[in-house]
Enzyme design. Structure first.
Site, PDB file in Angstrom:
ATOM      1  N   LYS A 111      36.593 -17.133-131.385  1.00 44.86           N
ATOM      2  CA  LYS A 111      37.844 -16.634-131.546  1.00 44.86           C
ATOM      3  C   LYS A 111      39.393 -16.957-132.784  1.00 44.86           C
ATOM      4  O   LYS A 111      39.429 -16.280-133.364  1.00 44.86           O
ATOM      5  CB  LYS A 111      37.845 -15.766-130.616  1.00 44.86           C
ATOM      6  CG  LYS A 111      37.223 -14.767-129.721  1.00 44.86           C
ATOM      7  CD  LYS A 111      37.980 -13.556-129.113  1.00 44.86           C
ATOM      8  CE  LYS A 111      36.971 -12.883-128.391  1.00 44.86           C
ATOM      9  NZ  LYS A 111      37.365 -12.456-126.450  1.00 44.86           N
ATOM     10  N   LYS A 194      23.329  -8.333-134.437  1.00 42.75           N
ATOM     11  CA  LYS A 194      23.817  -7.413-133.576  1.00 42.75           C
ATOM     12  C   LYS A 194      24.644  -6.051-133.809  1.00 42.75           C
ATOM     13  O   LYS A 194      25.475  -5.563-133.852  1.00 42.75           O
ATOM     14  CB  LYS A 194      24.580  -8.326-132.485  1.00 42.75           C
ATOM     15  CG  LYS A 194      24.338  -8.482-130.841  1.00 42.75           C
ATOM     16  CD  LYS A 194      25.108  -9.230-130.234  1.00 42.75           C
ATOM     17  CE  LYS A 194      25.921  -8.638-129.649  1.00 42.75           C
ATOM     18  NZ  LYS A 194      26.192  -9.285-127.917  1.00 42.75           N
ATOM     19  N   LYS A 197      30.353  -2.882-132.361  1.00 43.56           N
ATOM     20  CA  LYS A 197      31.970  -1.512-133.151  1.00 43.56           C
ATOM     21  C   LYS A 197      32.094  -1.879-134.187  1.00 43.56           C
ATOM     22  O   LYS A 197      32.432  -1.091-134.758  1.00 43.56           O
ATOM     23  CB  LYS A 197      32.245  -1.575-131.668  1.00 43.56           C
ATOM     24  CG  LYS A 197      33.197  -2.940-131.435  1.00 43.56           C
ATOM     25  CD  LYS A 197      34.610  -2.118-130.985  1.00 43.56           C
ATOM     26  CE  LYS A 197      35.444  -3.604-130.510  1.00 43.56           C
ATOM     27  NZ  LYS A 197      34.784  -4.571-130.205  1.00 43.56           N
TER      28      LYS A 197
HETATM   29  P1  AMP Z   1      31.719  -6.150-126.143  1.00 45.44           P
HETATM   30  O1  AMP Z   1      32.717  -4.719-127.378  1.00 45.44           O
HETATM   31  O2  AMP Z   1      30.815  -7.403-127.399  1.00 45.44           O
HETATM   32  O3  AMP Z   1      32.982  -7.028-125.566  1.00 45.44           O
HETATM   33  O4  AMP Z   1      30.895  -6.017-125.607  1.00 45.44           O
HETATM   34  C1  AMP Z   1      30.668  -5.724-124.359  1.00 45.44           C
HETATM   35  C2  AMP Z   1      29.278  -5.477-123.389  1.00 45.44           C
HETATM   36  O5  AMP Z   1      28.784  -4.793-124.151  1.00 45.44           O
HETATM   37  C3  AMP Z   1      29.401  -7.647-123.270  1.00 45.44           C
HETATM   38  O6  AMP Z   1      29.100  -6.894-121.695  1.00 45.44           O
HETATM   39  C4  AMP Z   1      28.152  -7.258-124.277  1.00 45.44           C
HETATM   40  O7  AMP Z   1      27.344  -8.504-123.925  1.00 45.44           O
HETATM   41  C5  AMP Z   1      27.510  -6.193-123.987  1.00 45.44           C
HETATM   42  N1  AMP Z   1      26.751  -6.357-125.301  1.00 45.44           N
HETATM   43  C6  AMP Z   1      27.915  -5.656-126.796  1.00 45.44           C
HETATM   44  N2  AMP Z   1      27.371  -5.883-127.267  1.00 45.44           N
HETATM   45  C7  AMP Z   1      25.906  -5.424-127.478  1.00 45.44           C
HETATM   46  C8  AMP Z   1      24.934  -5.766-127.921  1.00 45.44           C
HETATM   47  N3  AMP Z   1      24.650  -5.007-129.413  1.00 45.44           N
HETATM   48  N4  AMP Z   1      23.230  -5.306-127.451  1.00 45.44           N
HETATM   49  C9  AMP Z   1      23.389  -6.285-126.188  1.00 45.44           C
HETATM   50  N5  AMP Z   1      24.490  -5.994-125.247  1.00 45.44           N
HETATM   51  C10 AMP Z   1      25.564  -6.314-126.384  1.00 45.44           C
END
Ligand code: AMP
Ligand code: TRP
Length: 330
Positions: A111, A194, A197
Protein backbone atom coordinates in the site's frame (compact mmCIF):
# COMPACT_ATOMS: atom_id res chain seq x y z
CA UNK A 1 -16.42 -19.05 25.45
CA UNK A 2 -15.83 -18.89 21.71
CA UNK A 3 -16.18 -15.46 20.24
CA UNK A 4 -15.80 -14.29 16.64
CA UNK A 5 -14.52 -10.88 15.69
CA UNK A 6 -14.14 -9.72 12.12
CA UNK A 7 -13.77 -6.39 10.39
CA UNK A 8 -14.62 -5.04 6.97
CA UNK A 9 -13.40 -1.80 5.46
CA UNK A 10 -16.06 0.72 4.51
CA UNK A 11 -15.29 0.72 0.81
CA UNK A 12 -18.26 1.32 -1.47
CA UNK A 13 -19.48 -0.92 -4.25
CA UNK A 14 -19.80 -4.29 -2.56
CA UNK A 15 -19.48 -7.03 -5.18
CA UNK A 16 -19.80 -10.77 -5.60
CA UNK A 17 -16.19 -11.27 -4.44
CA UNK A 18 -16.92 -9.56 -1.14
CA UNK A 19 -20.07 -11.62 -0.78
CA UNK A 20 -18.61 -15.05 -1.55
CA UNK A 21 -15.20 -14.35 -0.02
CA UNK A 22 -16.33 -12.75 3.23
CA UNK A 23 -19.92 -11.75 3.96
CA UNK A 24 -21.46 -15.14 3.19
CA UNK A 25 -19.13 -16.77 5.71
CA UNK A 26 -20.06 -14.23 8.35
CA UNK A 27 -23.70 -15.06 7.79
CA UNK A 28 -22.95 -18.75 8.35
CA UNK A 29 -20.89 -18.24 11.48
CA UNK A 30 -23.64 -16.40 13.31
CA UNK A 31 -25.42 -19.64 14.12
CA UNK A 32 -22.33 -21.19 15.77
CA UNK A 33 -20.65 -18.35 17.65
CA UNK A 34 -21.16 -15.10 19.45
CA UNK A 35 -20.16 -12.68 16.67
CA UNK A 36 -18.96 -9.10 16.54
CA UNK A 37 -18.82 -7.60 13.05
CA UNK A 38 -17.14 -4.25 12.78
CA UNK A 39 -17.06 -1.71 9.96
CA UNK A 40 -13.52 -0.47 10.41
CA UNK A 41 -13.70 3.25 9.63
CA UNK A 42 -10.52 4.00 11.63
CA UNK A 43 -8.64 1.61 9.37
CA UNK A 44 -10.11 3.35 6.33
CA UNK A 45 -8.57 6.71 7.25
CA UNK A 46 -5.04 5.29 7.10
CA UNK A 47 -5.30 6.37 3.45
CA UNK A 48 -7.02 9.60 2.31
CA UNK A 49 -10.83 9.52 2.40
CA UNK A 50 -13.51 11.93 1.34
CA UNK A 51 -15.56 12.55 4.53
CA UNK A 52 -18.94 12.39 2.79
CA UNK A 53 -18.02 9.22 0.96
CA UNK A 54 -16.64 7.61 4.10
CA UNK A 55 -19.94 8.13 5.89
CA UNK A 56 -21.93 6.85 2.90
CA UNK A 57 -19.69 3.80 2.52
CA UNK A 58 -19.92 2.94 6.21
CA UNK A 59 -23.69 2.89 5.86
CA UNK A 60 -23.58 0.98 2.58
CA UNK A 61 -21.41 -1.79 3.99
CA UNK A 62 -23.65 -2.01 7.04
CA UNK A 63 -26.68 -2.30 4.76
CA UNK A 64 -24.87 -5.05 2.83
CA UNK A 65 -24.25 -7.06 5.98
CA UNK A 66 -27.86 -6.71 7.09
CA UNK A 67 -29.27 -7.43 3.62
CA UNK A 68 -27.12 -10.57 3.34
CA UNK A 69 -28.79 -11.90 6.45
CA UNK A 70 -26.71 -10.98 9.50
CA UNK A 71 -29.07 -10.53 12.40
CA UNK A 72 -28.18 -7.40 14.40
CA UNK A 73 -30.05 -8.55 17.49
CA UNK A 74 -28.14 -11.80 18.01
CA UNK A 75 -24.85 -10.35 16.78
CA UNK A 76 -23.11 -7.07 17.34
CA UNK A 77 -22.75 -4.90 14.23
CA UNK A 78 -21.06 -1.55 14.78
CA UNK A 79 -18.52 0.88 13.38
CA UNK A 80 -15.12 1.00 15.00
CA UNK A 81 -14.85 4.73 15.74
CA UNK A 82 -17.87 4.65 18.07
CA UNK A 83 -16.00 2.47 20.55
CA UNK A 84 -12.99 4.46 21.74
CA UNK A 85 -11.42 1.39 23.33
CA UNK A 86 -10.09 0.35 19.90
CA UNK A 87 -7.88 3.44 19.73
CA UNK A 88 -6.87 3.23 23.38
CA UNK A 89 -5.78 -0.39 23.20
CA UNK A 90 -4.06 0.28 19.85
CA UNK A 91 -1.89 2.90 21.57
CA UNK A 92 -0.90 0.42 24.26
CA UNK A 93 -0.04 -2.10 21.53
CA UNK A 94 2.06 0.57 19.80
CA UNK A 95 4.15 0.29 22.95
CA UNK A 96 4.30 -3.53 22.78
CA UNK A 97 4.83 -4.30 19.08
CA UNK A 98 8.35 -3.84 17.67
CA UNK A 99 9.37 -1.90 14.57
CA UNK A 100 10.97 -5.06 13.26
CA UNK A 101 7.62 -6.89 13.35
CA UNK A 102 5.78 -4.16 11.46
CA UNK A 103 8.61 -3.84 8.94
CA UNK A 104 7.78 -7.35 7.77
CA UNK A 105 4.13 -6.61 6.93
CA UNK A 106 3.62 -7.12 3.21
CA UNK A 107 0.37 -5.16 3.04
CA UNK A 108 2.14 -2.00 4.22
CA UNK A 109 4.82 -2.48 1.58
CA UNK A 110 2.17 -2.89 -1.11
CA UNK A 111 0.00 0.00 0.00
CA UNK A 112 2.85 2.41 0.70
CA UNK A 113 4.53 1.58 -2.60
CA UNK A 114 7.72 3.36 -3.55
CA UNK A 115 6.93 6.55 -1.66
CA UNK A 116 7.18 4.95 1.76
CA UNK A 117 8.25 8.16 3.52
CA UNK A 118 5.01 9.70 2.42
CA UNK A 119 2.77 6.98 3.92
CA UNK A 120 0.94 7.90 7.12
CA UNK A 121 2.10 6.59 10.47
CA UNK A 122 -1.43 5.18 10.72
CA UNK A 123 -0.92 3.00 7.66
CA UNK A 124 2.27 1.64 9.21
CA UNK A 125 0.65 0.99 12.60
CA UNK A 126 -2.52 -0.45 11.00
CA UNK A 127 -1.79 -4.02 12.19
CA UNK A 128 -1.58 -2.84 15.81
CA UNK A 129 -5.07 -1.37 15.51
CA UNK A 130 -6.29 -4.62 13.99
CA UNK A 131 -4.78 -6.53 16.93
CA UNK A 132 -6.59 -4.14 19.28
CA UNK A 133 -9.90 -4.76 17.46
CA UNK A 134 -9.63 -8.46 18.07
CA UNK A 135 -8.09 -8.55 21.54
CA UNK A 136 -10.34 -5.82 22.97
CA UNK A 137 -13.05 -8.49 22.98
CA UNK A 138 -10.71 -11.37 23.76
CA UNK A 139 -12.01 -12.94 20.56
CA UNK A 140 -11.00 -16.55 20.03
CA UNK A 141 -11.75 -16.91 16.31
CA UNK A 142 -11.22 -14.53 13.41
CA UNK A 143 -12.51 -15.22 9.90
CA UNK A 144 -10.07 -13.64 7.46
CA UNK A 145 -9.06 -13.97 3.84
CA UNK A 146 -5.56 -14.98 2.78
CA UNK A 147 -4.34 -11.40 2.59
CA UNK A 148 -4.98 -10.85 6.31
CA UNK A 149 -3.28 -13.95 7.69
CA UNK A 150 -0.02 -12.14 8.34
CA UNK A 151 -1.84 -9.52 10.39
CA UNK A 152 -3.52 -12.22 12.43
CA UNK A 153 -0.12 -13.81 13.11
CA UNK A 154 1.06 -10.45 14.37
CA UNK A 155 -2.01 -10.22 16.60
CA UNK A 156 -0.98 -13.52 18.16
CA UNK A 157 2.57 -12.22 18.64
CA UNK A 158 1.26 -9.08 20.32
CA UNK A 159 -1.01 -11.11 22.62
CA UNK A 160 1.93 -13.29 23.61
CA UNK A 161 4.32 -10.36 24.04
CA UNK A 162 1.83 -8.49 26.22
CA UNK A 163 1.29 -11.56 28.39
CA UNK A 164 5.00 -12.14 28.85
CA UNK A 165 5.93 -8.45 29.33
CA UNK A 166 3.52 -8.24 32.26
CA UNK A 167 3.72 -11.84 33.45
CA UNK A 168 0.00 -12.47 32.93
CA UNK A 169 -2.12 -14.94 31.01
CA UNK A 170 -4.63 -12.38 29.87
CA UNK A 171 -5.02 -12.31 26.10
CA UNK A 172 -5.94 -15.53 24.26
CA UNK A 173 -4.20 -16.18 20.96
CA UNK A 174 -6.98 -15.92 18.39
CA UNK A 175 -7.32 -18.63 15.74
CA UNK A 176 -7.97 -17.91 12.07
CA UNK A 177 -11.18 -19.31 10.60
CA UNK A 178 -10.28 -20.39 7.11
CA UNK A 179 -12.76 -19.40 4.46
CA UNK A 180 -13.65 -22.20 2.03
CA UNK A 181 -14.53 -22.72 -1.67
CA UNK A 182 -14.78 -19.59 -3.75
CA UNK A 183 -12.31 -17.74 -1.53
CA UNK A 184 -11.10 -15.89 -4.63
CA UNK A 185 -13.61 -14.70 -7.17
CA UNK A 186 -11.95 -13.53 -10.39
CA UNK A 187 -12.90 -10.78 -12.82
CA UNK A 188 -15.57 -11.75 -15.38
CA UNK A 189 -13.38 -10.17 -18.09
CA UNK A 190 -10.06 -11.71 -17.12
CA UNK A 191 -9.68 -14.96 -15.21
CA UNK A 192 -6.20 -13.94 -14.05
CA UNK A 193 -7.18 -10.91 -11.98
CA UNK A 194 -9.32 -10.69 -8.86
CA UNK A 195 -12.83 -9.29 -9.05
CA UNK A 196 -12.35 -5.84 -7.60
CA UNK A 197 -14.23 -2.63 -7.01
CA UNK A 198 -11.35 -0.70 -8.56
CA UNK A 199 -11.48 -2.44 -11.97
CA UNK A 200 -12.33 0.16 -14.62
CA UNK A 201 -14.86 -2.07 -16.34
CA UNK A 202 -18.15 -2.55 -14.51
CA UNK A 203 -18.57 -5.70 -16.63
CA UNK A 204 -15.70 -7.26 -14.66
CA UNK A 205 -17.82 -7.61 -11.53
CA UNK A 206 -21.33 -8.23 -10.28
CA UNK A 207 -22.23 -5.58 -7.74
CA UNK A 208 -24.57 -6.56 -4.94
CA UNK A 209 -26.88 -3.73 -5.99
CA UNK A 210 -27.08 -4.80 -9.67
CA UNK A 211 -30.61 -5.60 -10.83
CA UNK A 212 -31.57 -8.87 -12.54
CA UNK A 213 -31.14 -7.57 -16.11
CA UNK A 214 -27.69 -6.22 -15.35
CA UNK A 215 -26.61 -9.50 -13.75
CA UNK A 216 -27.91 -11.42 -16.79
CA UNK A 217 -26.06 -9.14 -19.21
CA UNK A 218 -22.79 -9.33 -17.28
CA UNK A 219 -22.90 -13.13 -17.16
CA UNK A 220 -23.79 -13.29 -20.84
CA UNK A 221 -20.77 -11.11 -21.67
CA UNK A 222 -18.43 -12.93 -19.28
CA UNK A 223 -15.32 -14.23 -20.98
CA UNK A 224 -15.09 -17.99 -21.61
CA UNK A 225 -13.10 -20.26 -23.91
CA UNK A 226 -14.32 -22.19 -26.96
CA UNK A 227 -14.34 -25.69 -25.39
CA UNK A 228 -17.33 -27.37 -23.76
CA UNK A 229 -17.38 -27.63 -19.97
CA UNK A 230 -15.16 -30.41 -18.58
CA UNK A 231 -16.46 -33.58 -16.93
CA UNK A 232 -14.25 -33.17 -13.86
CA UNK A 233 -12.42 -30.51 -11.89
CA UNK A 234 -9.07 -31.65 -13.35
CA UNK A 235 -10.30 -30.51 -16.76
CA UNK A 236 -10.35 -26.92 -15.49
CA UNK A 237 -6.56 -26.78 -15.43
CA UNK A 238 -5.39 -23.79 -17.48
CA UNK A 239 -8.98 -22.61 -18.06
CA UNK A 240 -9.19 -19.78 -15.56
CA UNK A 241 -12.40 -18.18 -16.87
CA UNK A 242 -14.25 -21.51 -16.90
CA UNK A 243 -12.92 -22.32 -13.46
CA UNK A 244 -14.10 -18.98 -12.13
CA UNK A 245 -17.64 -19.29 -13.51
CA UNK A 246 -17.96 -22.86 -12.26
CA UNK A 247 -16.61 -21.79 -8.86
CA UNK A 248 -19.18 -19.00 -8.70
CA UNK A 249 -21.98 -21.37 -9.69
CA UNK A 250 -20.93 -23.94 -7.07
CA UNK A 251 -20.69 -21.31 -4.33
CA UNK A 252 -24.01 -19.68 -5.16
CA UNK A 253 -25.86 -22.97 -5.33
CA UNK A 254 -24.09 -24.52 -2.32
CA UNK A 255 -22.65 -27.43 -4.28
CA UNK A 256 -19.05 -28.35 -5.10
CA UNK A 257 -16.99 -27.76 -8.22
CA UNK A 258 -16.87 -31.54 -8.79
CA UNK A 259 -20.66 -31.83 -8.67
CA UNK A 260 -21.01 -28.84 -10.99
CA UNK A 261 -18.66 -30.47 -13.54
CA UNK A 262 -20.68 -33.64 -13.17
CA UNK A 263 -23.87 -31.75 -13.94
CA UNK A 264 -22.61 -29.66 -16.89
CA UNK A 265 -19.73 -31.73 -18.33
CA UNK A 266 -19.83 -31.74 -22.15
CA UNK A 267 -22.34 -28.86 -22.34
CA UNK A 268 -21.56 -25.58 -24.02
CA UNK A 269 -21.26 -22.32 -22.12
CA UNK A 270 -24.52 -20.81 -23.28
CA UNK A 271 -26.61 -23.42 -21.46
CA UNK A 272 -24.41 -23.23 -18.38
CA UNK A 273 -24.55 -19.44 -18.37
CA UNK A 274 -28.32 -19.39 -18.39
CA UNK A 275 -28.39 -21.68 -15.33
CA UNK A 276 -25.72 -19.54 -13.66
CA UNK A 277 -27.82 -16.46 -14.36
CA UNK A 278 -30.88 -18.03 -12.73
CA UNK A 279 -28.93 -19.01 -9.64
CA UNK A 280 -27.19 -15.63 -9.38
CA UNK A 281 -30.44 -13.71 -9.75
CA UNK A 282 -32.25 -15.87 -7.20
CA UNK A 283 -29.49 -15.37 -4.68
CA UNK A 284 -28.36 -11.79 -5.29
CA UNK A 285 -31.40 -9.79 -6.38
CA UNK A 286 -33.16 -10.04 -2.99
CA UNK A 287 -29.95 -8.82 -1.31
CA UNK A 288 -29.68 -5.89 -3.73
CA UNK A 289 -33.31 -4.94 -3.23
CA UNK A 290 -32.93 -5.00 0.53
CA UNK A 291 -29.75 -2.89 0.26
CA UNK A 292 -31.61 -0.30 -1.77
CA UNK A 293 -34.48 -0.30 0.70
CA UNK A 294 -32.06 0.15 3.60
CA UNK A 295 -30.23 2.93 1.74
CA UNK A 296 -33.45 4.92 2.08
CA UNK A 297 -33.62 4.28 5.82
CA UNK A 298 -30.48 5.95 7.16
CA UNK A 299 -31.92 6.37 10.63
CA UNK A 300 -32.42 2.60 10.92
CA UNK A 301 -28.84 1.89 9.80
CA UNK A 302 -27.50 4.48 12.24
CA UNK A 303 -29.54 3.00 15.06
CA UNK A 304 -28.18 -0.50 14.34
CA UNK A 305 -24.64 0.92 14.51
CA UNK A 306 -25.15 2.91 17.68
CA UNK A 307 -26.93 0.06 19.50
CA UNK A 308 -24.19 -2.29 18.36
CA UNK A 309 -21.55 0.14 19.61
CA UNK A 310 -23.28 0.35 22.98
CA UNK A 311 -23.21 -3.43 23.36
CA UNK A 312 -19.61 -3.59 22.11
CA UNK A 313 -18.54 -1.00 24.72
CA UNK A 314 -20.16 -3.10 27.38
CA UNK A 315 -17.88 -6.02 26.44
CA UNK A 316 -14.82 -3.86 25.81
CA UNK A 317 -14.79 -1.73 28.97
CA UNK A 318 -13.96 -4.44 31.52
CA UNK A 319 -11.15 -5.73 29.25
CA UNK A 320 -9.73 -2.25 28.80
CA UNK A 321 -9.92 -1.54 32.52
CA UNK A 322 -8.07 -4.73 33.27
CA UNK A 323 -5.41 -3.91 30.66
CA UNK A 324 -4.91 -0.49 32.26
CA UNK A 325 -4.57 -2.09 35.68
CA UNK A 326 -2.03 -4.62 34.37
CA UNK A 327 0.00 -1.90 32.67
CA UNK A 328 -0.10 0.35 35.74
CA UNK A 329 -2.25 3.17 34.36
CA UNK A 330 -4.30 4.82 37.10
P1 AMP B 1 -11.83 -5.32 0.05
O1 AMP B 1 -13.02 -4.57 -0.45
O2 AMP B 1 -10.87 -5.68 -1.04
O3 AMP B 1 -11.18 -4.68 1.25
O4 AMP B 1 -12.36 -6.72 0.57
C1 AMP B 1 -13.28 -6.88 1.62
C2 AMP B 1 -13.42 -8.37 1.89
O5 AMP B 1 -13.89 -9.06 0.73
C3 AMP B 1 -12.11 -9.04 2.28
O6 AMP B 1 -12.39 -10.01 3.28
C4 AMP B 1 -11.63 -9.70 1.02
O7 AMP B 1 -10.86 -10.85 1.27
C5 AMP B 1 -12.95 -10.06 0.32
N1 AMP B 1 -12.77 -9.97 -1.13
C6 AMP B 1 -12.57 -8.86 -1.88
N2 AMP B 1 -12.47 -9.16 -3.19
C7 AMP B 1 -12.59 -10.51 -3.29
C8 AMP B 1 -12.58 -11.45 -4.39
N3 AMP B 1 -12.44 -11.06 -5.66
N4 AMP B 1 -12.75 -12.76 -4.10
C9 AMP B 1 -12.92 -13.17 -2.83
N5 AMP B 1 -12.95 -12.35 -1.76
C10 AMP B 1 -12.78 -11.03 -1.97
N1 TRP C 1 -7.66 -5.49 7.89
C1 TRP C 1 -8.88 -6.12 7.44
C2 TRP C 1 -9.05 -5.93 5.92
O1 TRP C 1 -8.45 -5.04 5.35
C3 TRP C 1 -10.08 -5.55 8.15
C4 TRP C 1 -9.99 -5.71 9.63
C5 TRP C 1 -9.75 -4.73 10.53
C6 TRP C 1 -10.15 -6.92 10.35
N2 TRP C 1 -9.78 -5.24 11.81
C7 TRP C 1 -10.01 -6.58 11.73
C8 TRP C 1 -10.40 -8.25 9.98
C9 TRP C 1 -10.09 -7.53 12.72
C10 TRP C 1 -10.47 -9.20 10.98
C11 TRP C 1 -10.33 -8.86 12.35
O2 TRP C 1 -9.81 -6.67 5.30
Amino acid sequence: MERIFSGVQPTGNLHLGNYLGAIRNWVRLQSQFECLYCVVDLHAITVPQDPLELRANTREVTAGLLAAGIDPTNNIIFNQSQVSGHSELAWIFNCVARLGWLNRMTQFKEKAGKRRDNATVGLYAYPNLMAADILLYQATHVPVGDDQKQHLELTRDIAQAFNSMFGVDFFPEPEPVIMDDAARVMSLRNGASKMSKSDESDYSRINLTDDGDTIALKIQKARTDPDPLPYSAEGLEGRSEAENLIGIYAALSDTSIAETCDEFGGENFSKFKSRLTEVAIARLVPIGEEMRRLAGDVSYIDSVLSEGAERARHLANPVLNEVKRIVGLL
